[in-house]
Enzyme design. Structure first.
Site, PDB file in Angstrom:
ATOM      1  N   GLU A 100       0.943  -1.295   0.106  1.00 14.97           N
ATOM      2  CA  GLU A 100      -0.003   0.047   0.118  1.00 14.97           C
ATOM      3  C   GLU A 100       0.760   1.265   0.060  1.00 14.97           C
ATOM      4  OE1 GLU A 100      -2.867   1.186  -0.231  1.00 14.97           O
ATOM      5  OE2 GLU A 100      -4.451   0.354   0.524  1.00 14.97           O
ATOM      6  N   ASP A 101       0.458   2.400  -0.766  1.00 11.25           N
ATOM      7  CA  ASP A 101       0.920   3.606  -0.397  1.00 11.25           C
ATOM      8  C   ASP A 101       0.917   4.261   0.891  1.00 11.25           C
ATOM      9  OD1 ASP A 101      -1.593   3.652  -1.190  1.00 11.25           O
ATOM     10  OD2 ASP A 101      -1.391   5.442  -2.479  1.00 11.25           O
ATOM     11  N   ASP A 104      -4.457   4.801   6.147  1.00 13.88           N
ATOM     12  CA  ASP A 104      -5.254   5.748   6.793  1.00 13.88           C
ATOM     13  C   ASP A 104      -6.415   5.120   7.528  1.00 13.88           C
ATOM     14  OD1 ASP A 104      -7.366   8.176   6.724  1.00 13.88           O
ATOM     15  OD2 ASP A 104      -5.644   8.923   5.486  1.00 13.88           O
ATOM     16  N   PHE A 153      -2.913  15.766   4.523  1.00  8.69           N
ATOM     17  CA  PHE A 153      -3.100  15.256   3.387  1.00  8.69           C
ATOM     18  C   PHE A 153      -1.866  15.482   2.325  1.00  8.69           C
ATOM     19  CE2 PHE A 153      -4.845  15.583  -1.030  1.00  8.69           C
ATOM     20  CZ  PHE A 153      -5.633  14.566  -0.948  1.00  8.69           C
ATOM     21  N   ARG A 166       0.609  12.624  -8.743  1.00  6.77           N
ATOM     22  CA  ARG A 166       1.174  11.171  -8.575  1.00  6.77           C
ATOM     23  C   ARG A 166       2.480  11.302  -9.052  1.00  6.77           C
ATOM     24  NH1 ARG A 166      -3.123   7.607  -7.380  1.00  6.77           N
ATOM     25  NH2 ARG A 166      -5.153   7.887  -8.630  1.00  6.77           N
TER      26      ARG A 166
END
Ligand code: ADP
Length: 338
Positions: A100-101, A104, A153, A166
């Site tokens: 996963e990047d 959260d 964020f 990205r």
């Protein structure tokens, strides 16, 4: 600082720090998977870069596969439902490393782990480049974490805002907007000044009326006033360059403002673009525009009435008033779409 659509971001984690975080995860994985050949399961689109760099550093045989997780609002009150798509190989009895990047709330992880359970994997560990411990609501252990971050964020290195950002190599963090900036829009006499008085008290904003600033300069017989007078007396717009410079200096005089009400500015496309770029340089922008619409004949009536007491010569002559409407209709009204 960079801008993505309406938001501003500033560099938060450098390219070198990102590399170090990837390396730290890769060292641990290489150590833990000496005996087996795992399947790296990369969650698209965000983990595409991380997965790529991580797997290149894996020093044994392995396989890789890609999945996507679509989130949509459920029909019941249960909130967001996640659907896992795209798995194209059997994971039965395999050692899976989920890549996963960012982790959260953990909703995505949960949906994927449920799917993997049905696949009867032998083992599953979770590797994420970024982890937000303050936001994480689940109990599944996160086995490999590149870096813990706060509830910010972020974009870059695969992470996006509305599909953008990205491709950035470093990580950028959302810059919170400090100001509330409102444009009051509408033809002469619509009541911009009156509404500005209410708004400025209610929201503690600084009210800038370019017309008032010009009149102040005329009264004090400054060079700017003398120049503006010739245009204003006829009901013509004052040239853009002059008006824009004046507006900038009014804004800069109030560096501690919570925000501004722009009244009578912008009045041309050129002024609007200049305002945007001027605010963007400060990491700010226009938050909203309120347009006041009033019938022209009623406006004439109002302005002539105002002219009886305001002392404004441009309010005392119907032809000057009609010329101001003409300026408004040809140069300013188009800004509504802008
Ligand atoms: P009104 O909205 O009733 O026309 P203002 O005080 O806003 O009154 O404007 C008066 C005059 O000041 C305008 O007719 C114009 O000559 C000048 N002016 C004000 N704002 C601008 C602007 N943004 N660009 C060019 N001229 C302006």
């Amino acid at each position: 600082m960079i801008q993505l659509q309406d938001l501003f971001f500033h560099e938060f984690i450098s390219v070198t720090q990102v590399k170090e975080a990837v390396n730290s995860v890769s060292l641990k994985i290489n150590k833990d998977y000496k005996e087996t050949s795992p399947v790296f399961l990369i969650v698209l689109n965000g983990a595409f870069f991380f997965g790529s760099d991580l797997i290149k550093q894996f020093d044994r045989t392995c396989e890789m596969s890609f999945i996507k997780v679509a989130s949509y609002k459920g029909t019941k009150s249960s909130g967001v439902v996640s659907k896992v798509m795209g798995l194209d190989m059997s994971l039965k009895d395999r050692d899976v490393i989920l890549v996963e990047d960012i982790v959260d709330s953990g909703n995505t992880i949960e949906a994927i782990l449920k799917m993997l359970k049905q696949e009867h994997v032998k083992s599953c560990k979770i590797a994420t480049l970024f982890y937000k411990p303050l936001a994480y609501k689940k109990n599944y252990p996160i086995d490999y974490v590149g870096m813990e971050i706060g509830n910010d964020f972020i974009v870059g290195y695969g992470l996006d805002y509305n599909g953008l950002g990205r491709n950035l190599s470093a990580i950028y963090k959302l810059k919170p907007r400090k100001m509330k900036n409102i444009v009051l829009f509408g033809p002469p006499g619509a009541g911009k000044g009156t509404q500005a008085e209410y708004l400025k008290t209610k929201y503690q904003l600084v009210h800038i009326s370019t017309g008032d600033v010009f009149r102040h300069n005329i009264k004090n017989e400054t060079p700017l006033g003398l120049l503006a007078k010739s245009y204003m007396d006829k009901g013509d717009l004052v040239p853009d360059e002059v008006t824009i410079e004046m507006l900038k200096s009014e804004v800069d005089k109030n560096s501690k403002a919570h925000g501004f009400i722009f009244d009578g500015f912008p009045r041309t496309h050129y002024q609007a673009a200049a305002l945007d770029s001027f605010l963007a340089d400060k990491g700010e922008g226009i938050n909203g525009m309120v347009a006041l619409e009033v019938d022209e004949d009623l406006l004439v009536e109002r302005l002539l009435k105002r002219g009886e007491t305001s002392g404004r010569s441009d309010d005392q002559d119907e032809s000057k008033i009609r010329n101001r409407f003409n300026e408004y209709n040809t140069k300013t009204a188009v800004l509504k779409d802008y």
